[in-house]
Design an enzyme around this catalytic site. Structure first.
Site, PDB file in Angstrom:
ATOM      1  N   GLU A   1       9.536   8.914 -16.551  1.00  7.83           N
ATOM      2  CA  GLU A   1       8.144   9.508 -17.056  1.00  7.83           C
ATOM      3  C   GLU A   1       7.680   9.133 -18.582  1.00  7.83           C
ATOM      4  O   GLU A   1       6.504   8.557 -18.674  1.00  7.83           O
ATOM      5  CB  GLU A   1       7.836  10.820 -16.714  1.00  7.83           C
ATOM      6  CG  GLU A   1       7.921  11.008 -15.270  1.00  7.83           C
ATOM      7  CD  GLU A   1       8.124  12.788 -14.873  1.00  7.83           C
ATOM      8  OE1 GLU A   1       7.685  13.564 -15.814  1.00  7.83           O
ATOM      9  OE2 GLU A   1       8.667  13.188 -13.885  1.00  7.83           O
TER      10      GLU A   1
ATOM     11  N   LYS B   1      15.842  21.962 -10.462  1.00  5.74           N
ATOM     12  CA  LYS B   1      15.093  20.699 -11.097  1.00  5.74           C
ATOM     13  C   LYS B   1      16.062  19.906 -11.465  1.00  5.74           C
ATOM     14  O   LYS B   1      17.008  20.293 -12.385  1.00  5.74           O
ATOM     15  CB  LYS B   1      13.889  21.031 -11.764  1.00  5.74           C
ATOM     16  CG  LYS B   1      12.735  21.737 -10.953  1.00  5.74           C
ATOM     17  CD  LYS B   1      12.178  20.623 -10.245  1.00  5.74           C
ATOM     18  CE  LYS B   1      10.720  20.993 -10.042  1.00  5.74           C
ATOM     19  NZ  LYS B   1       9.832  20.257 -10.892  1.00  5.74           N
TER      20      LYS B   1
ATOM     21  N   SER C   1      14.635  22.084 -15.822  1.00  5.88           N
ATOM     22  CA  SER C   1      13.338  22.703 -16.098  1.00  5.88           C
ATOM     23  C   SER C   1      13.943  24.044 -16.695  1.00  5.88           C
ATOM     24  O   SER C   1      14.988  24.658 -16.213  1.00  5.88           O
ATOM     25  CB  SER C   1      12.718  23.025 -14.800  1.00  5.88           C
ATOM     26  OG  SER C   1      11.959  24.208 -14.719  1.00  5.88           O
TER      27      SER C   1
ATOM     28  N   HIS D   1       0.811  -1.244   0.238  1.00  8.69           N
ATOM     29  CA  HIS D   1       0.053   0.021   0.047  1.00  8.69           C
ATOM     30  C   HIS D   1       0.737   1.129   0.143  1.00  8.69           C
ATOM     31  O   HIS D   1       0.476   2.253   0.543  1.00  8.69           O
ATOM     32  CB  HIS D   1      -1.092   0.032   0.958  1.00  8.69           C
ATOM     33  CG  HIS D   1      -1.522  -1.305   1.463  1.00  8.69           C
ATOM     34  ND1 HIS D   1      -3.008  -1.518   1.000  1.00  8.69           N
ATOM     35  CD2 HIS D   1      -1.239  -2.309   2.148  1.00  8.69           C
ATOM     36  CE1 HIS D   1      -3.359  -2.833   1.397  1.00  8.69           C
ATOM     37  NE2 HIS D   1      -2.492  -3.517   2.093  1.00  8.69           N
TER      38      HIS D   1
END
Ligand code: ARG
Length: 472
Positions: free
Chosen positions: A290, A283, A277, A156
């Site tokens: 992704e 970043k 970024s 979980h």
């Protein structure tokens, strides 16, 4: 407009119809398989006396030249032809005149395209298998280096019990190993040759289908000509297996994205596999992971699309089946690209072992083992569960972990605790006492790693010698 038919027509094809119908913009991708199939077909026509040996030899030699020129880029597959089959035949006729016109004897584009697609897909099954093998090797290297790297195991997405990095990542080894087995399985089932099926009902020429099948590396010919021209099961199976590969890659990507987050800091993705970024200078984004996760939808889409295309098609060939190509090519290229990139990212990733360990320590991952300790000292499990629950609550209030409590504090909750509790709930003990096959204990893990090493070293190679022989 350059097409192979037109005798029974009195009007030119409408240009929009021609464009809608033509497939050369995408079926040129399997030009090699198309030419190889033609070479095998013509060799067989010569052997059977359907063409003279001399005609056959002349066509085969010219087809080899056309293949070599196409590969070298000196012959361009131009879009003016309807499909790759028309292009090859037109080139042959341009160069050999009437002899070139004999290429298509005893054959239909229906069995030709069925053959090309099967050979192309078969090649890609083999290449996908090789990429999976590379990925497995990378995973195994990480497993070997991290049998003692403690990290929390989750259920979980809540910290559950301590495991090791070798164990966690070893789960993916098993997934990609099954993916390889699926590739082998598909190959075994698909490797039968549709050439000689004709348009649908075979042909009256005395073709030797066993001979062409063998020349092209197949186990034998398909046993039913209508099935031969209209079977795309193998494409669907491949897309299904690729979807499963992508599902595995996507789960793994998701974990890497989580592990790479500021909150976790379990891994650091190499600069070469990260992006920045445009506005936020701090970043470093896990874009590759992704994208792999994102592209999964595209591969699933191809599977659903082809299943839907095939579901209402009566026997035998129907033009709907031309729709099998673009989406399949895209799915294959996507999945192969993802496999290669993911492997590169994984091979260069840094694991932040200290953070993993700290996270396991702070998450009460040894609570089960504390309960087991009480059970081993005569406390019934349900009572032990309750005692350790109170212990955890006490720790949360004190913002500490079980190992940090003094023996007095422990005894206040249960007098059964003695000094050996500390050893019993140490991360190392928790992990290394789990020694059943498949568990994270170092010895158990090492037994599995040895088995996987043997598995990677062995393995039956795919049959690929036929190509050298055909083109020699
Ligand atoms: N481009 C076609 C395809 O991809 C080739 C077969 C054409 N056959 C025909 N009967 N029109 O399926």
């Amino acid at each position: 407009m350059a097409q192979l038919w037109g005798g029974r027509f009195t009007k030119e094809t409408d240009q929009l119809v021609y464009n809608f119908n033509a497939s050369i913009s995408f079926d040129r991708k399997f030009y090699k398989q198309d030419m190889e199939g033609s070479i095998a077909h013509v060799k067989m026509l010569g052997k059977q006396g359907i063409l003279t040996e001399q005609e056959a030899a002349q066509i085969v030699a010219e087809l080899k030249k056309i293949l070599a020129e196409t590969e070298a880029g000196t012959l361009e597959i131009s879009l003016e032809y309807e499909d790759i089959h028309s292009f090859v035949e037109a080139k042959l006729i341009e160069r050999l005149g009437d002899t070139g016109k004999k290429l298509h004897t005893g054959r239909s584009r229906n069995d030709q395209v069925a053959l090309d697609m099967r050979m192309y897909t078969r090649m890609e099954v083999v290449q996908t298998d090789a990429l999976l093998k590379d990925l497995l090797q990378t995973i195994l290297n990480i497993m070997k280096a991290h049998t003692a790297t403690i990290m929390p195991g989750f259920t979980h997405l809540q910290k559950a019990q301590p495991v090791t990095l070798a164990h966690h990542i070893g789960a993916y080894f098993e997934m990609f190993k099954r993916d390889r087995l699926r590739m082998r399985d598909i190959y075994e089932r698909m490797n039968y040759c549709p050439l000689g099926s004709g348009a649908l009902a075979g042909t009256t020429y005395p073709l030797d289908r066993e001979y062409t099948a063998k020349m092209l590396g197949f186990y034998g010919p398909c046993y039913n000509s209508m099935d031969g021209v209209s079977d795309r099961d193998y494409v669907i199976e491949f897309l299904s297996a690729l979807s499963t590969v992508m599902m595995h890659l996507s789960r793994f990507s998701e974990e890497i994205i989580i592990w790479n987050s500021n909150e976790y800091q379990f891994v650091e993705i190499d600069d070469a596999y990260s992006t920045g970024s445009s506005i936020m200078p701090q970043k470093k984004n896990p874009d590759i992971a992704e994208l792999v996760r994102g592209k999964t939808g595209r591969v699933y889409g191809a599977l659903i699309s082809l299943l839907t295309t095939m579901k209402g098609i009566p026997l035998a060939y129907n033009k709907d089946m031309q729709e099998d190509k673009e989406l399949t090519f895209d799915a294959i290229d996507t999945a192969k690209g993802c496999l290669a990139l993911f492997q590169g990212m994984l091979a260069t990733i840094q694991f932040r072992e200290e953070n993993m360990r700290k996270s396991a320590m702070l998450g009460f991952t040894n609570a089960t083992d504390a309960a087991d300790y009480l059970v081993n000292h005569g406390v019934p499990f349900r009572d032990a569960h309750g005692i350790v629950g109170r212990l955890v609550l006490y720790c949360i209030e004190k913002n500490s972990s079980i190992d940090d409590l003094s023996l007095e504090e422990l005894k206040a909750i249960s007098p059964v605790f003695e000094a050996d509790i500390y050893d019993a709930v140490s991360m190392e003990t928790c992990v290394n006492k789990r020694l059943t096959t498949g568990a994270p204990g170092k010895e158990a893990m090492e037994r599995v790693i040895a088995l996987e090493e043997t598995y990677l070293a062995e393995g039956k190679p795919f049959e690929e010698d036929w190509e050298k022989e055909l083109l020699s």
